[in-house]
Design an enzyme around this catalytic site. Structure first.
Site, PDB file in Angstrom:
ATOM      1  CG  HIS A 255      -2.087   0.855   1.167  1.00 10.88           C
ATOM      2  ND1 HIS A 255      -1.960   2.236   1.263  1.00 10.88           N
ATOM      3  CD2 HIS A 255      -3.456   0.625   1.107  1.00 10.88           C
ATOM      4  CE1 HIS A 255      -2.960   2.867   1.205  1.00 10.88           C
ATOM      5  NE2 HIS A 255      -3.772   1.939   1.081  1.00 10.88           N
TER       6      HIS A 255
ATOM      7  NE  ARG B 289      -2.744   6.065  -2.607  1.00  7.20           N
ATOM      8  CZ  ARG B 289      -2.991   5.409  -3.530  1.00  7.20           C
ATOM      9  NH1 ARG B 289      -2.863   5.553  -4.878  1.00  7.20           N
ATOM     10  NH2 ARG B 289      -3.414   4.169  -2.938  1.00  7.20           N
TER      11      ARG B 289
END
Ligand SMILES: Cc1cc2nc3c(=O)[nH]c(=O)nc-3n(C[C@H](O)[C@H](O)[C@H](O)COP(=O)(O)OP(=O)(O)OC[C@H]3O[C@@H](n4cnc5c(N)ncnc54)[C@H](O)[C@@H]3O)c2cc1C
Length: 577
Positions: free
Chosen positions: A239, A261
Site C-alpha cells: 500500500h 488519494r
C-alpha cells in the site's frame, strides 16, 4: 504427549469477515450442525477485517454495473485473476452488502437521497466503495460478532492457535486441526467433518507492514506443509501510504487509507515536488502497485524527507473538509504528531495484503476433501493486484459461500474420519521444538527477516536480489531452529508464539521468493527490474507452489480466460472503461 480432544461438525479457523460470515451461513443452512470458530485472538478484536478503513466495493450505484466492477478487477489484476472467482466476487458482493445492512445490522454512510454513498478508490472507474466513515471494518466486525454471540449453537474457541491441518488416517481427506490453547499451553485436537481455513494471510514479514499483529501467514504455512497447491505466491501488495513515524516504531507502516488519494491528496518528495506525474498519467489515483513503485524509486534516489520517507498532503482540499471525511485518520495521525487535515504527513509504502493463497474453486472447496478456504488465505480472485475495497468484499462473499457449501458437503459425505495419529504426534513435537533448546536471539532474527524481505523480495525485485534473499532466509531458518525459549512453561507463553509466528513467516517468505524468481516478467505487485515488461497478456500464466518431501516446486499454469480475453471488454461502450 497430553492431548485434549473435541469434536464438531464444522470447524472454522479465524474470526475475520470470512470466518464469521461462514459461521452464520452454516448455522442458517443447518442449525442442527455443531459449529466451532477457533481463532488466535478474541472474536471481534483480532484480524484485519476489523482494521478496514476505506470500505467495500460493490456495484449498487446508478451508472455502475457488475460488468464494470469485473473489468476493473481483471484489468487491475493485470489479467491474472481466475475470472470465475472474480465474477463471483463482484456479483455476490451485491447480495452480501444488502445482507450486511438488512440482516446483520451494519449501517453504511448514505447520500442525502438515502442511497449508499460510494467513495472514490484508486484504480477504479467508478466511485463504488461503500463505507462507514473511515472505520468501516469496526462496523462490519462488531455487528458480525454480535450475531455470532446471539447464536449459542456456535461454539467459540478463542486464543486457540491452529498449528497443523491433520489428514485422515487413510490420507484421503482432512480429519481435523491441531491447536495450542494459548491460555493454558495445552494441545487440543478438534475433529471435524468440514474445516474452513480463514486465517487471513497477512504479509507481516516486511520491514513496514499493515496487518494485525496476530497474523503471521499461519494458514498458508499449514496449507503448504499439508501439500496443498498455493497460487500467486509472489503477489504481495504494498500500500503506498503507510504512516512513517520513524524507523524504530511499530506505528510506522500503519495504513493511511486509499480514499486520501482518491479524493485528491498529493504525494510529495523531500524537495516538496509532486512526483507522480513522472511515473503514471493517473497520478496518485494509479493502482497501488504503480504508486508504491514510484515512491520506492523516489526513496531509492534519495529524494526523501530528512527521516527517509515521503509526504502526503491534503490541506489543499480544505482542512475542515478533510477532518469531516477522514475523522478517524485525522485523529490517528494527530496521535503520532502529524496534522493530516492542514499539514504534511510522512508516508512510506507498506506491505498490506497477500494476493496469493490456497487454490480453490468457486464454492471454496480445495484439493483436500472436507477442507474449504476463504478470505485472504484463498487465491485467484485478485491476480496481480487487489483493488482497494475488494478485500473485505472478498472475505465476506466467499466466507458466506463457504458457510453455504459446507453443510451440503457434510450431507453428501457424512461422518468424522479417524485422524492420522502419527501426524498429530509429529506436529506436537514440531511445535515444542524450541523448548528443548537454549539461547539465540529471537527478536534479532525477526528484524533480519523484515530487512531481508524488504530489501530483496520487496517492491522491486531482480534475480540477484532474490538469490540473496533466499540465502538470508536459509540462514535465518537455521538459526531459528537452533534458538530456544527461556524455561517459562507453556501457559500464555507469548515468546513461544513469537517463535512459532517467525517459523510460519520464514516458511512462507521462502515460497514468495521462489515464486518471484520463477516469474520472469512484471505484473501488478510483482516487479522484476531485470524483466520489466508484462509479457504477452494472451499467454498469461500464474504460479503454483507445492511442497512435497520438504522441497517446494513452483510450476506455471496458463490463465483460463473464461469470460473475457485480453483486448476485449464486457462494457458495451469501450470509451466508458
Ligand atoms: C489496516 C488495513 C486496512 C484495510 N482496509 C481495507 C479496505 O478499506 N477495504 C478492503 O476491501 N480491504 C481492506 N483491508 C484488507 C482486509 O482487511 C482483508 O482483506 C480482509 O479483512 C481479510 O479477511 P479475512 O477474514 O480473510 O482475515 P482477517 O480478518 O484478517 O481474519 C483472520 C483471522 O484468522 C485468525 N488467525 C490467524 N492465524 C491463526 C491461527 N494460526 N489459528 C487460528 N486463527 C488464526 C486471526 O486471529 C483472525 O481472527 C485492510 C487491511 C488492513 C490491514
Amino acid at each position: 504427549m497430553a492431548l485434549e480432544r473435541l469434536r464438531t461438525d464444522v470447524l472454522i479457523l479465524g474470526s475475520g469477515g470470512a470466518g464469521l460470515l461462514a459461521a452464520l451461513h452454516a448455522h442458517a443452512a443447518d442449525p442442527a450442525l455443531a459449529i466451532a470458530i477457533a481463532t488466535k485472538g478474541l472474536i471481534g478484536k483480532c484480524g484485519c477485517t476489523r482494521m478496514v478503513q476505506g470500505g467495500y466495493n460493490v456495484a449498487v450505484h446508478k451508472g455502475d454495473s457488475v460488468e464494470r466492477h469485473f473489468m476493473d478487477t481483471i484489468e487491475g489484476g493485470k489479467w491474472l485473476p481466475d475470472q470465475d472467482l472474480a465474477w463471483t466476487l463482484v456479483t455476490k458482493a451485491i447480495e452480501r452488502i444488502h445482507e450486511l445492512e438488512n440482516e446483520i445490522g451494519c449501517f453504511f454512510d448514505r447520500n442525502p437521497d438515502g442511497t449508499l454513498h460510494g467513495k472514490a478508490f484508486a484504480g477504479q472507474t467508478f466511485d463504488r466503495t461503500v463505507h462507514k466513515g473511515d472505520l468501516t471494518g469496526i462496523e462490519i466486525i462488531s455487528r458480525l460478532m454480535e450475531q455470532v454471540w446471539a447464536r449459542p449453537g456456535i461454539r467459540r474457541l478463542e486464543e486457540h492457535r491452529a498449528v497443523a491441518l491433520i489428514p485422515s488416517k487413510d490420507g484421503g481427506s482432512i480429519a481435523g486441526v491441531l491447536f495450542i490453547d494459548i491460555r493454558t499451553g495445552a494441545f487440543r485436537f478438534v475433529e471435524a467433518q468440514a474445516v474452513l481455513l480463514a486465517a487471513g494471510g497477512g504479509p507481516t514479514m516486511y520491514r513496514y507492514h499493515t496487518p494485525s499483529g496476530d497474523k503471521s501467514m499461519d494458514g498458508l504455512a499449514m496449507a503448504l506443509r499439508a501439500g496443498l497447491p498455493l497460487r500467486d505466491m509472489e503477489m504481495v501488495q504494498f500500500h503506498p501510504t503507510g504512516l512513517f513515524a520513524g524507523a524504530d516504531t511499530r506505528m510506522t507502516g500503519t495504513v493511511l487509507e486509499e480514499g486520501l488519494r482518491g479524493v485528491g491528496g498529493y504525494l510529495l518528495n523531500g524537495a516538496m515536488q509532486r512526483f507522480m506525474g513522472n511515473y503514471d498519467p493517473h497520478l496518485e489515483r494509479a493502482t497501488r502497485d504503480v504508486v508504491s513503485r514510484a515512491m520506492y524509486a523516489e526513496m531509492r534516489a534519495g529524494r526523501t524527507t530528512p527521516q527517509g520517507g515521503l509526504y502526503i498532503k491534503m490541506g489543499h482540499l480544505g482542512a475542515e473538509n478533510v477532518r469531516k471525511q477522514f475523522k478517524g485518520m485525522v485523529e490517528r495521525c494527530a496521535d503520532c504528531g502529524f496534522d493530516l487535515a492542514g499539514g504534511l504527513v510522512e508516508v512510506v509504502p507498506t506491505a498490506h495484503y497477500f494476493m496469493g493463497g490456497v487454490v480453490c474453486k468457486v464454492d471454496t472447496s480445495t484439493e483436500w476433501p472436507g477442507l474449504f478456504v476463504a478470505g485472504e488465505d484463498a487465491s485467484g480472485m485478485h491476480g496481480a493486484n487487489r483493488l482497494g475495497g475488494n478485500g473485505v468484499a472478498n472475505s465476506t462473499v466467499f466466507g458466506g459461500i463457504a458457510g453455504d457449501t459446507m453443510p451440503g458437503w457434510i450431507k453428501v459425505n457424512p461422518g468424522h474420519r479417524p485422524p492420522d495419529e502419527s501426524a498429530i504426534e509429529a506436529e506436537m513435537a514440531r511445535a515444542l521444538h524450541p523448548f528443548a533448546r537454549n539461547g539465540g536471539d529471537l527478536n534479532g532474527l525477526r528484524e533480519r527477516l523484515l530487512d531481508a524481505m524488504w530489501d530483496h523480495v520487496g517492491v522491486m525485485r531482480d534475480r540477484a536480489g532474490l538469490d540473496r534473499g533466499l540465502a538470508a532466509l536459509d540462514e535465518i531458518e537455521a538459526e531459528l531452529l537452533a534458538t530456544g525459549l527461556p524455561d517459562d512453561g507453556r501457559i500464555f507463553n507469548l515468546t513461544w508464539h513469537d517463535w512459532l509466528n517467525l517459523r510460519s513467516l520464514v516458511e512462507t517468505s521462502r515460497v514468495i521468493a521462489l515464486a518471484a524468481r520463477v516469474r520472469e516478467n512484471s505484473r501488478g505487485a510483482h516487479f522484476r527490474e531485470d524483466f520489466p515488461e508484462p509479457g504477452d497478456l494472451a499467454s498469461s500464466t500464474f504460479t503454483v507452489a507445492r511442497q512435497q518431501g520438504g522441497k517446494t516446486e513452483i510450476a506455471s499454469e496458463p490463465v483460463r480466460f473464461t469470460i473475457v480475453r485480453p483486448g476485449e471488454t464486457l462494457l458495451k461502450d469501450r470509451a466508458a472503461v
